[in-house]
Design an enzyme around this catalytic site. Structure first.
Site, PDB file in Angstrom:
ATOM      1  N   ASP A 173     -40.258 -22.253   8.391  1.00 29.86           N
ATOM      2  CA  ASP A 173     -39.740 -20.943   7.984  1.00 29.86           C
ATOM      3  C   ASP A 173     -40.849 -19.974   7.612  1.00 29.86           C
ATOM      4  O   ASP A 173     -40.833 -18.809   7.994  1.00 29.86           O
ATOM      5  CB  ASP A 173     -38.829 -21.097   6.752  1.00 29.86           C
ATOM      6  CG  ASP A 173     -37.389 -21.423   7.116  1.00 29.86           C
ATOM      7  OD1 ASP A 173     -37.074 -21.407   8.313  1.00 29.86           O
ATOM      8  OD2 ASP A 173     -36.603 -21.687   6.197  1.00 29.86           O
TER       9      ASP A 173
ATOM     10  N   HIS B  99     -35.506 -13.285  -0.694  1.00 31.41           N
ATOM     11  CA  HIS B  99     -35.434 -14.728  -0.982  1.00 31.41           C
ATOM     12  C   HIS B  99     -36.607 -15.238  -1.815  1.00 31.41           C
ATOM     13  O   HIS B  99     -36.594 -16.394  -2.240  1.00 31.41           O
ATOM     14  CB  HIS B  99     -35.381 -15.545   0.309  1.00 31.41           C
ATOM     15  CG  HIS B  99     -34.155 -15.328   1.129  1.00 31.41           C
ATOM     16  ND1 HIS B  99     -32.892 -15.448   0.599  1.00 31.41           N
ATOM     17  CD2 HIS B  99     -33.990 -14.996   2.436  1.00 31.41           C
ATOM     18  CE1 HIS B  99     -32.006 -15.197   1.569  1.00 31.41           C
ATOM     19  NE2 HIS B  99     -32.646 -14.913   2.675  1.00 31.41           N
TER      20      HIS B  99
ATOM     21  N   GLY C  87     -37.266 -18.761   2.840  1.00 35.25           N
ATOM     22  CA  GLY C  87     -36.574 -17.943   3.841  1.00 35.25           C
ATOM     23  C   GLY C  87     -37.361 -16.751   4.347  1.00 35.25           C
ATOM     24  O   GLY C  87     -36.865 -15.620   4.310  1.00 35.25           O
TER      25      GLY C  87
ATOM     26  N   ASP D  30     -27.543  -7.661   3.385  1.00 31.90           N
ATOM     27  CA  ASP D  30     -28.078  -8.655   4.314  1.00 31.90           C
ATOM     28  C   ASP D  30     -27.015  -9.744   4.528  1.00 31.90           C
ATOM     29  O   ASP D  30     -26.244 -10.043   3.617  1.00 31.90           O
ATOM     30  CB  ASP D  30     -29.335  -9.254   3.679  1.00 31.90           C
ATOM     31  CG  ASP D  30     -30.201 -10.057   4.635  1.00 31.90           C
ATOM     32  OD1 ASP D  30     -31.273  -9.544   5.003  1.00 31.90           O
ATOM     33  OD2 ASP D  30     -29.830 -11.188   4.978  1.00 31.90           O
TER      34      ASP D  30
ATOM     35  N   HIS E  58     -27.483 -12.782   4.602  1.00 28.12           N
ATOM     36  CA  HIS E  58     -27.806 -13.923   3.730  1.00 28.12           C
ATOM     37  C   HIS E  58     -27.713 -13.488   2.263  1.00 28.12           C
ATOM     38  O   HIS E  58     -28.024 -12.338   1.935  1.00 28.12           O
ATOM     39  CB  HIS E  58     -29.223 -14.428   4.010  1.00 28.12           C
ATOM     40  CG  HIS E  58     -29.436 -14.930   5.416  1.00 28.12           C
ATOM     41  ND1 HIS E  58     -29.780 -14.097   6.444  1.00 28.12           N
ATOM     42  CD2 HIS E  58     -29.325 -16.172   5.948  1.00 28.12           C
ATOM     43  CE1 HIS E  58     -29.893 -14.820   7.573  1.00 28.12           C
ATOM     44  NE2 HIS E  58     -29.616 -16.071   7.293  1.00 28.12           N
TER      45      HIS E  58
ATOM     46  N   ASP F 189     -28.760  -8.123   9.816  1.00 32.60           N
ATOM     47  CA  ASP F 189     -28.575  -9.396  10.517  1.00 32.60           C
ATOM     48  C   ASP F 189     -27.121  -9.879  10.515  1.00 32.60           C
ATOM     49  O   ASP F 189     -26.856 -11.045  10.763  1.00 32.60           O
ATOM     50  CB  ASP F 189     -29.493 -10.474   9.939  1.00 32.60           C
ATOM     51  CG  ASP F 189     -29.381 -10.607   8.436  1.00 32.60           C
ATOM     52  OD1 ASP F 189     -28.648  -9.811   7.821  1.00 32.60           O
ATOM     53  OD2 ASP F 189     -30.020 -11.498   7.854  1.00 32.60           O
TER      54      ASP F 189
END
Lengths: 215, 385
Positions: free
Chosen positions: B91, B133, B141, B169, B171, B258
């Site tokens: 990642d 993150h 992340g 987002d 996430h 996203d």
């Protein structure tokens, strides 16, 4: 996992001679629903639940009031044949006891003395710990043929990507008798490379797993 | 006073893991080029990012972690040594000068903050930021330093203002949420795809803050395959109620792009429609509640060719009260970037219609989201009674 790992050790207990009012007050103050009743040697001799207390008290809709009921000793209302557990019991077995006996609390007894208590909330919490995300991670479900070595194949593949596995659950596949669903939590934001690799190796990856939606 | 400033330095592009990594700040270049092509952005609007100092980074991050990031970027430690800090993983791989590059993204957001909080401009946009993150002592992340957490702390210390952080987002904005979980003077709001499968797994409605901060953390986890209408219903209702409840001095929005159908990492199946509506409401509410003070940053967005440039342009256009563009994208832009893009670019501001096959169980998914919204807002609604 065994009971001593999840039980509460600070147990609020009363004696048979304490009153219904004592039980009511203790339940309200500590936000609890179950009180083990012990004798002078800390032997469990009974259990009183919030349900028992409510049943004993007069309905608030009734005109007549009977204040003496509050001063009645608990022993008159408590359950006397209490199911108890041991610190070395398996948590899974406690769950079965709860489910089959339709109870939601187990006083834990060792050496004849009350040493702890496990309630259905504690059990649920243990389950939350098993399935939850306690560290940032992605979860992928994979449908696996029910045969030797398939799990190892999956894990070998994940290892190639240097991904850290945080938890694995295996459960029955409701749609397919000859396969299982494994649910793996891995510490990574982008599991696409692993998913592609798994699919290329013939594994059925459900990410996300929404029954009835195959996209 | 300027209306809005656009924070950007070409050096921000040096935050780059590799050519194949999904997080690629070439998105910034594509967006700026698109805005310039439609004459919506001039060099006068752009202010350079600055480098955040170590002291500023330490508003949130552990000095030891900062030291590890510095060493990793200078080749002084191995991936194995850096891994306990979340660096050197698939990642978040190590790349040269990663500390310097990350500090510039943080500094960009701090520039945006200073412009708005000192009244030099009403709004400010740093698309290089939004790395939500990042944790105190650990990269996560794709995020090394958490510019948003740092900027909010910076606002608290330097300007003593109450901040509403809004994260759209796909996430969950976990790093920012946990930084301010105990803090009643910052409200965090995150709408995202449920963490049942998607990273980072948190962002449940039951995460409401802790101690003094209880009731100042809001999460709106949406089902996979949510689509536009259900997303926007939740976003609009939730944001209006939360801002009315918290009454911030400044609005700070994280604009990950996203949640789109094309995004390879997520499953929300939204279209460009949400990227027209998200900044519109933020803009309106910033004027209604915060005297216009609105700081916006970027975030995720992993289809950098077909989604991010269009989505992020819309934030800047909204900030400057341009009408929402329709029809063809500029020919020059399309010709220039199509050569590099591995996929056919979308030639219009709108998405093709239909964008995808109808989703089975759509009605149930919408119903579940609506139920989630009621539970998530329960704390506000019950207080009003």
């Amino acid at each position: 996992m065994i009971v001593e790992q999840i039980m509460k050790r600070d147990v609020y207990a009363l004696t048979p001679k304490d009153t219904l009012n004592d039980a009511l007050k203790l339940m309200r103050e500590k936000s609890i629903r179950h009180i083990p009743i012990v004798d002078d040697e800390e032997n469990v001799v009974g259990l009183i639940t919030s349900h028992d207390v409510k049943n004993a008290l007069p309905s608030c809709l009734k005109e007549e009031n009977n204040p003496t009921i509050y001063d009645t000793p608990i022993e008159k209302f408590m359950v006397k044949d209490v199911i108890v557990g041991h610190p070395l019991d398996f948590v899974e077995d406690v769950a079965i006891t709860f489910y089959e006996s339709k109870i939601s609390c187990l006083p834990i007894v060792s050496g004849g003395k009350l040493v702890g208590i496990v309630t259905s909330s504690d059990l649920l919490y243990a389950y939350i710990e098993l399935t939850g995300a306690h560290q940032p991670s992605s979860k992928i479900d994979i449908r696996l043929k029910d045969k030797v070595g398939t799990l190892a194949d999956v894990l070998t593949l994940i290892k190639k990507h240097h991904a850290n596995v945080l938890s694995i659950l295996v459960f029955p596949d409701t749609e397919n008798n000859d396969s299982r669903i494994i649910s793996i939590r891995i510490r990574m934001m982008n599991p696409l490379s692993i998913i592609t690799d798994l699919r290329n190796n013939g594994f059925e990856v459900l990410w996300p797993n929404v029954p009835g939606v195959n996209l | 006073m300027k209306n809005a400033v656009f924070v950007y330095s070409p050096e921000q592009l040096s935050y780059k893991f590799s050519d194949s990594h999904p997080f690629n700040h070439k998105r910034l270049l594509l967006t700026i080029d698109l805005l310039k092509n439609i004459d919506a952005l001039s060099d006068d609007d752009i202010i350079p990012a600055r480098v955040a100092t170590d002291e500023e980074l330490e508003l949130v991050h552990d000095p030891k972690y900062i030291d590890i990031v510095k060493k990793a970027g200078h080749g002084l430690i191995t991936a194995e040594q850096a891994e306990p800090y979340g660096i050197g993983t698939e990642d978040t791989p190590i790349f040269p000068n990663m500390h310097e590059a990350s500090s510039l993204l943080v500094g960009g957001t701090l520039q945006a903050v200073d412009y708005v909080m000192q009244g030099k401009s009403k709004h400010a946009l740093n698309l290089g930021g939004g790395l939500h993150h990042g944790f105190r002592g650990r990269a996560s992340g794709f995020c090394i330093y958490n510019d948003s957490s740092i900027a909010i702390r910076y606002i608290q210390e330097k300007y003593q203002a109450r901040v509403l952080y809004v994260d759209t987002d796909a996430h969950h904005g976990d790093g920012v949420q946990w930084t301010f979980y105990d803090d009643p003077s910052v409200c965090t709001f995150s709408i995202h795809e449920t963490g049942r499968y998607l990273f980072p797994g948190t962002g449940n409605i039951s995460e409401r803050g802790n101690g003094q901060g209880y009731g100042t953390s809001f999460n709106f986890p949406l089902e996979a395959f949510t689509e536009d209408n259900s997303f926007l219903m939740v976003y609009e209702k939730a944001l209006r109620e939360v801002i009315e409840y918290f009454k911030p001095d400044v609005l700070f929005t994280q604009n990950g792009a996203d949640a789109h159908y094309f995004d390879p990492l997520t499953h929300l199946y939204a279209s460009m429609k949400i990227y027209r509506e998200i900044p519109k409401l933020a803009h309106e509410l910033a004027h209604e509640y915060c005297d216009g003070r609105w700081i916006a940053v970027g975030g995720g967005g992993y289809d950098m060719w077909r989604v991010v440039p269009r989505a992020w342009s819309l934030i800047w256009l909204e900030m400057n009260d341009y009408p929402i563009p329709t029809g063809k994208l500029p020919e020059d832009w399309l010709n220039k970037w199509q050569k590099e893009a591995p996929v056919p670019l979308i030639p219009t501001w709108e998405d093709p219609n239909p964008l995808f096959e109808p989703i089975p169980r759509k009605a149930e998914i919408e119903e579940k989201n609506a139920q989630m919204l009621i539970k998530a807002l329960n704390i506000i609604r019950s207080e009003k009674k």
